[in-house]
Each structure stands twice: as structure tokens, then as C-alpha cells.
Motif scaffolding. Structure first.
Motif, short mmCIF file in Angstrom:
data_model
loop_
_atom_site.label_atom_id
_atom_site.label_comp_id
_atom_site.label_asym_id
_atom_site.label_seq_id
_atom_site.Cartn_x
_atom_site.Cartn_y
_atom_site.Cartn_z
N THR A 107 0.87 -1.36 0.06
CA THR A 107 -0.10 0.06 -0.05
C THR A 107 0.74 1.26 -0.17
O THR A 107 0.45 2.28 -0.36
CB THR A 107 -0.94 -0.06 1.22
OG1 THR A 107 -0.06 -0.08 2.52
CG2 THR A 107 -1.89 -0.96 1.27
N ARG A 166 0.66 1.85 -7.07
CA ARG A 166 -0.73 2.44 -7.34
C ARG A 166 -0.96 2.78 -8.84
O ARG A 166 -2.22 2.68 -8.98
CB ARG A 166 -0.60 3.80 -6.73
CG ARG A 166 -0.47 3.96 -5.33
CD ARG A 166 -0.64 5.31 -4.67
NE ARG A 166 -0.38 5.13 -3.12
CZ ARG A 166 0.69 5.82 -2.45
NH1 ARG A 166 1.62 6.23 -3.20
NH2 ARG A 166 0.91 5.55 -1.26
N GLU A 201 -6.52 -2.33 8.36
CA GLU A 201 -6.17 -1.33 7.45
C GLU A 201 -6.11 -1.76 6.29
O GLU A 201 -6.27 -0.98 5.20
CB GLU A 201 -4.61 -0.78 7.87
CG GLU A 201 -4.46 -0.33 9.44
CD GLU A 201 -3.06 -0.04 9.73
OE1 GLU A 201 -2.72 0.84 9.50
OE2 GLU A 201 -2.51 -1.16 10.29
N HIS A 214 -7.89 -3.97 4.65
CA HIS A 214 -9.20 -4.23 4.08
C HIS A 214 -9.78 -2.74 3.81
O HIS A 214 -10.44 -2.47 2.74
CB HIS A 214 -10.17 -4.67 5.38
CG HIS A 214 -11.63 -4.61 4.82
ND1 HIS A 214 -12.15 -5.63 3.66
CD2 HIS A 214 -12.84 -3.77 5.19
CE1 HIS A 214 -13.45 -5.20 3.65
NE2 HIS A 214 -13.74 -4.39 4.50
N ARG A 215 -9.34 -1.80 4.64
CA ARG A 215 -9.80 -0.31 4.17
C ARG A 215 -9.30 -0.04 3.19
O ARG A 215 -10.11 0.78 2.11
CB ARG A 215 -9.41 0.54 5.47
CG ARG A 215 -9.98 1.90 5.43
CD ARG A 215 -9.98 2.64 6.81
NE ARG A 215 -8.78 2.32 7.86
CZ ARG A 215 -8.42 1.71 8.74
NH1 ARG A 215 -9.85 1.20 9.19
NH2 ARG A 215 -7.66 1.50 9.29
N TYR A 216 -7.94 -0.10 2.95
CA TYR A 216 -7.14 0.27 1.59
C TYR A 216 -7.74 -0.03 0.45
O TYR A 216 -7.89 0.25 -0.85
CB TYR A 216 -5.72 -0.17 1.67
CG TYR A 216 -5.09 0.29 0.38
CD1 TYR A 216 -4.44 1.62 0.52
CD2 TYR A 216 -4.85 -0.40 -0.72
CE1 TYR A 216 -3.63 2.01 -0.77
CE2 TYR A 216 -4.11 -0.13 -1.79
CZ TYR A 216 -3.42 1.28 -1.76
OH TYR A 216 -2.82 1.53 -2.86
N SER A 219 -10.62 -1.52 -0.07
CA SER A 219 -12.27 -1.01 -0.24
C SER A 219 -12.02 0.28 -0.73
O SER A 219 -12.68 0.78 -1.68
CB SER A 219 -12.79 -1.05 1.16
OG SER A 219 -13.30 -2.41 1.70
N GLU A 220 -11.03 1.13 -0.19
CA GLU A 220 -11.02 2.63 -0.95
C GLU A 220 -10.95 2.42 -2.19
O GLU A 220 -11.21 3.53 -3.18
CB GLU A 220 -9.95 3.16 0.05
CG GLU A 220 -9.64 4.71 -0.29
CD GLU A 220 -8.70 5.16 0.67
OE1 GLU A 220 -7.66 5.65 0.17
OE2 GLU A 220 -8.91 5.16 1.89
N HIS A 221 -10.09 1.63 -2.67
CA HIS A 221 -9.54 1.56 -4.16
C HIS A 221 -10.35 0.33 -5.01
O HIS A 221 -10.12 0.35 -6.21
CB HIS A 221 -7.93 1.15 -4.24
CG HIS A 221 -7.27 2.32 -3.49
ND1 HIS A 221 -6.96 2.39 -2.31
CD2 HIS A 221 -6.69 3.34 -4.23
CE1 HIS A 221 -6.12 3.39 -2.20
NE2 HIS A 221 -6.00 4.20 -3.34
N ASN A 222 -11.41 0.10 -4.36
CA ASN A 222 -12.37 -0.84 -5.13
C ASN A 222 -11.38 -2.14 -5.83
O ASN A 222 -11.82 -2.62 -6.81
CB ASN A 222 -13.08 -0.35 -6.46
CG ASN A 222 -14.06 0.66 -5.68
OD1 ASN A 222 -14.84 0.59 -4.67
ND2 ASN A 222 -14.04 1.93 -6.38
N TYR A 223 -10.61 -2.61 -4.89
CA TYR A 223 -9.84 -3.93 -5.49
C TYR A 223 -10.75 -5.21 -4.71
O TYR A 223 -10.85 -5.27 -3.51
CB TYR A 223 -8.39 -3.83 -4.86
CG TYR A 223 -7.45 -2.58 -5.46
CD1 TYR A 223 -7.86 -2.17 -6.79
CD2 TYR A 223 -6.56 -2.21 -4.60
CE1 TYR A 223 -7.21 -1.42 -7.33
CE2 TYR A 223 -5.76 -1.26 -5.35
CZ TYR A 223 -6.01 -0.72 -6.52
OH TYR A 223 -5.32 0.32 -7.02
#
Length: 183
Positions: free
Chosen positions: A83, A89, A118, A120-122, A124-128
Motif C-alpha cells: 500500500t 498505485r 488497514e 481491508h480499508r485500503y 475497499s477504498e480503491h475498489n480492489y
């Protein structure tokens, strides 16, 4: 005498066609040198399969992932990333597209990217939506002698068939996976 010098100067000038050909040869030469150096560096930095690899892993959500079993049916791409990695990215959306196409198994290993929440949040935030192993301490990556992120490994029948690093376009990854089915 001055007319002879003037004639020599005129005969030494290149035509536009000769100039274009000279430029093309120079570009091709430098392109070949760049490709050779890039290939050598990529080969040197690529991950190396451990003698006794751990191919049964648990994803960050607690689900068992058996890389050997996945790669028995089809070549499997293992993508090492973080991340914190700026190049990742750029490459992670490509991996997500490849995983969404569902033609080949894709398993990613997030290196030193925080705890499960953390990560999971990342994601989800990037729709991966790709399958992700959380390598919190970087032990898995170290076992594979990984040097840089992003790095990729293609497993076929539980064995490493290819390893590569850096930015890889979608077409290149698809081609490499397809070639792994043949060779």
C-alpha cells in the motif's frame, strides 16, 4: 580550387532519406541497448522460488489459499505489492482488471501494509477485489528473495515459470500467463 572544395561539401551532405535512415538506426540501436539493460536488471531483481515454498497461505480475511492447487489447473499470477508503494498505485488497477476477467487465478501479497483492518480499508477504498495475502512482516516476500515492488511470479503446476518486476501492462501479463500454458 575553391570550386573543388565547394563540390566536396555538397557531396558530403546527407539527403533527407539518408538522415531519416541514420536517425532510425540510432533509435533502434539505443532501443536495443535499453531493452537489453532493462531485461538484465529485471532478471536480476526478479523473485526466486524458495527451495521449500509455502504455497498454502491464508488471505487477510482468514480464507485458505492453496497456490499449488490453483496453479494445477491454470497458471497463477502472484503479485507482490504494498500500500506504501507508489509504483503499485499504477500497477494494482491492472491486476484488479486481470482478476476481474477471471481467466487465470490471481493472488496478491500485500507486503508490510498494516494489519487486516488497514488492508481491508485500503482495498475497499480503491475498489480492489483481488485475493490478498497480508504479509505484515514481509516474510513471504523475503522467502521469495523479493527485492522490489511490484514483483510478479507466475506459477504453473506448483512451479515458478516466470518472474518479473516493475510496471507490466495488461497485455503483457495476459501474454505471459497464456505462454505459461504452452511452455
Amino acid at each position: 580550387m575553391t570550386t573543388d572544395i565547394g563540390k566536396k561539401k555538397n557531396t558530403l551532405k546527407k539527403t533527407p532519406k539518408q538522415k531519416a535512415w541514420s536517425i532510425l538506426k540510432t533509435v533502434l540501436l539505443y532501443g536495443l541497448i535499453f531493452a537489453a539493460v532493462y531485461t538484465a536488471i529485471n532478471w536480476w531483481r526478479q523473485p526466486v522460488m524458495p527451495a521449500n515454498p509455502q504455497l498454502q497461505l491464508t488471505d487477510y480475511q482468514g480464507q485458505m489459499v492453496d497456490l499449488a492447487a490453483l496453479s494445477d489447473d491454470k497458471p497463477t499470477l502472484v503479485y507482490f505489492w504494498g500500500t506504501w508503494c507508489p509504483v503499485c498505485r499504477v500497477t494494482s488497477p491492472t491486476i484488479n482488471k486481470l482478476a476481474a476477467q477471471n481467466n487465470y487465478p490471481i493472488v496478491t501479497v500485500a507486503i508490510k501494509s498494516g494489519d487486516g483492518q488497514e488492508l481491508h480499508r485500503y482495498l475497499s477504498e480503491h475498489n480492489y477485489s483481488f485475493t490478498t495475502i497480508n504479509d505484515q512482516e514481509g516474510r513471504i516476500f523475503a522467502d521469495w528473495q523479493g527485492q522490489v515492488t511490484p514483483s510478479y511470479v507466475i506459477l504453473n503446476k506448483g512451479e515458478m515459470s516466470q518472474g518479473l518486476t516493475g510496471v507490466q501492462p495488461l497485455w503483457s501479463l495476459k501474454l505471459r500467463l497464456w505462454l505459461s500454458t504452452i511452455f
